[in-house]
Scaffold this motif. Structure first.
Motif, PDB file in Angstrom:
ATOM      1  N   VAL A   7       0.965  -1.168   0.066  1.00 52.39           N
ATOM      2  CA  VAL A   7       0.083   0.109  -0.071  1.00 52.39           C
ATOM      3  C   VAL A   7       0.994   1.292  -0.100  1.00 52.39           C
ATOM      4  N   LEU A   8       1.672   1.211   0.845  1.00 50.56           N
ATOM      5  CA  LEU A   8       2.834   2.464   0.985  1.00 50.56           C
ATOM      6  C   LEU A   8       3.465   2.650  -0.582  1.00 50.56           C
ATOM      7  N   ARG A   9       3.987   1.446  -1.016  1.00 47.42           N
ATOM      8  CA  ARG A   9       4.723   1.821  -2.284  1.00 47.42           C
ATOM      9  C   ARG A   9       3.706   2.192  -3.562  1.00 47.42           C
ATOM     10  N   ASN A  10       2.515   1.874  -3.355  1.00 44.34           N
ATOM     11  CA  ASN A  10       1.565   2.269  -4.530  1.00 44.34           C
ATOM     12  C   ASN A  10       0.636   3.561  -4.004  1.00 44.34           C
ATOM     13  N   SER A  11       1.107   4.171  -3.135  1.00 52.71           N
ATOM     14  CA  SER A  11       0.443   5.454  -2.766  1.00 52.71           C
ATOM     15  C   SER A  11       1.336   6.529  -3.033  1.00 52.71           C
ATOM     16  N   PHE A  12       0.768   7.874  -3.380  1.00 52.34           N
ATOM     17  CA  PHE A  12       1.736   8.923  -3.714  1.00 52.34           C
ATOM     18  C   PHE A  12       2.391   9.475  -2.177  1.00 52.34           C
ATOM     19  N   PRO A  13       3.505   9.689  -2.121  1.00 50.22           N
ATOM     20  CA  PRO A  13       4.256  10.192  -1.190  1.00 50.22           C
ATOM     21  C   PRO A  13       3.523  11.306  -0.442  1.00 50.22           C
ATOM     22  N   SER A  14       3.063  12.250  -1.183  1.00 48.05           N
ATOM     23  CA  SER A  14       2.537  13.576  -0.933  1.00 48.05           C
ATOM     24  C   SER A  14       1.029  13.105  -0.094  1.00 48.05           C
ATOM     25  N   ASP A  15       0.386  12.038  -0.611  1.00 45.23           N
ATOM     26  CA  ASP A  15      -0.598  11.724   0.172  1.00 45.23           C
ATOM     27  C   ASP A  15      -0.392  10.987   1.732  1.00 45.23           C
ATOM     28  N   LEU A  16       0.599  10.185   1.738  1.00 43.63           N
ATOM     29  CA  LEU A  16       1.185   9.525   2.965  1.00 43.63           C
ATOM     30  C   LEU A  16       1.496  10.519   3.847  1.00 43.63           C
ATOM     31  N   PHE A  17       2.283  11.665   3.399  1.00 44.93           N
ATOM     32  CA  PHE A  17       2.588  12.981   4.387  1.00 44.93           C
ATOM     33  C   PHE A  17       1.259  13.533   4.794  1.00 44.93           C
ATOM     34  N   VAL A  18       0.460  13.729   4.090  1.00 45.97           N
ATOM     35  CA  VAL A  18      -0.660  14.658   4.394  1.00 45.97           C
ATOM     36  C   VAL A  18      -1.602  13.941   5.124  1.00 45.97           C
ATOM     37  N   ALA A  19      -1.789  12.627   4.973  1.00 49.82           N
ATOM     38  CA  ALA A  19      -2.814  11.783   5.730  1.00 49.82           C
ATOM     39  C   ALA A  19      -2.087  11.594   7.085  1.00 49.82           C
ATOM     40  N   MET A  20      -0.915  11.575   7.287  1.00 52.29           N
ATOM     41  CA  MET A  20      -0.139  11.296   8.518  1.00 52.29           C
ATOM     42  C   MET A  20      -0.030  12.490   9.371  1.00 52.29           C
ATOM     43  N   LYS A  21      -0.293  13.772   9.077  1.00 56.14           N
ATOM     44  CA  LYS A  21      -0.436  15.066   9.771  1.00 56.14           C
ATOM     45  C   LYS A  21      -1.757  14.610  10.624  1.00 56.14           C
ATOM     46  N   ASP A  22      -2.471  14.101  10.630  1.00 53.72           N
ATOM     47  CA  ASP A  22      -3.576  13.994  11.478  1.00 53.72           C
ATOM     48  C   ASP A  22      -3.331  13.265  12.806  1.00 53.72           C
ATOM     49  N   GLU A  23      -3.145  13.972  13.866  1.00 57.64           N
ATOM     50  CA  GLU A  23      -2.649  13.413  14.996  1.00 57.64           C
ATOM     51  C   GLU A  23      -3.709  12.468  15.600  1.00 57.64           C
ATOM     52  N   THR A  24      -4.952  12.401  14.973  1.00 56.14           N
ATOM     53  CA  THR A  24      -5.820  11.592  15.854  1.00 56.14           C
ATOM     54  C   THR A  24      -5.604  10.248  15.331  1.00 56.14           C
TER      55      THR A  24
END
Length: 85
Positions: A7-24
């Motif tokens: 999943v990580l390899r197939n996702s855009f890094p920018s999406d990963l970074f933004v999605a993980m900004k959510d501290e909840t």
């Protein structure tokens, strides 16, 4: 863990970074970080840190993109998903 890495390899890094900004979603972020190499984890954490503040809508959109990627991989039988009971 291999499915998560796919999943990580197939996702855009920018999406990963933004999605993980959510501290909840701290537990999910930790799971992703633990499933990659130390170098990749450092890159992800650095990307998150360097990212400008994100709106909840931006975070939700990035999370939806990752969910779509995951669904596609499941449909293509590239990863397997079982719901916890």
């Amino acid at each position: 863990i291999r499915d998560l890495q796919k999943v990580l390899r197939n996702s855009f890094p920018s999406d990963l970074f933004v999605a993980m900004k959510d501290e909840t979603q701290r537990q999910i972020k930790e799971l992703f970080i633990q499933s990659v190499s130390k170098r990749q984890a450092e890159e992800i954490l650095e990307g998150i840190e360097l990212l400008n503040p994100c709106s909840p809508a931006q975070i939700e959109a990035a999370q939806r993109n990752i969910a779509k990627t995951t669904t596609t991989l499941i449909e293509q039988e590239q990863i397997h998903f079982t719901r916890p009971t």
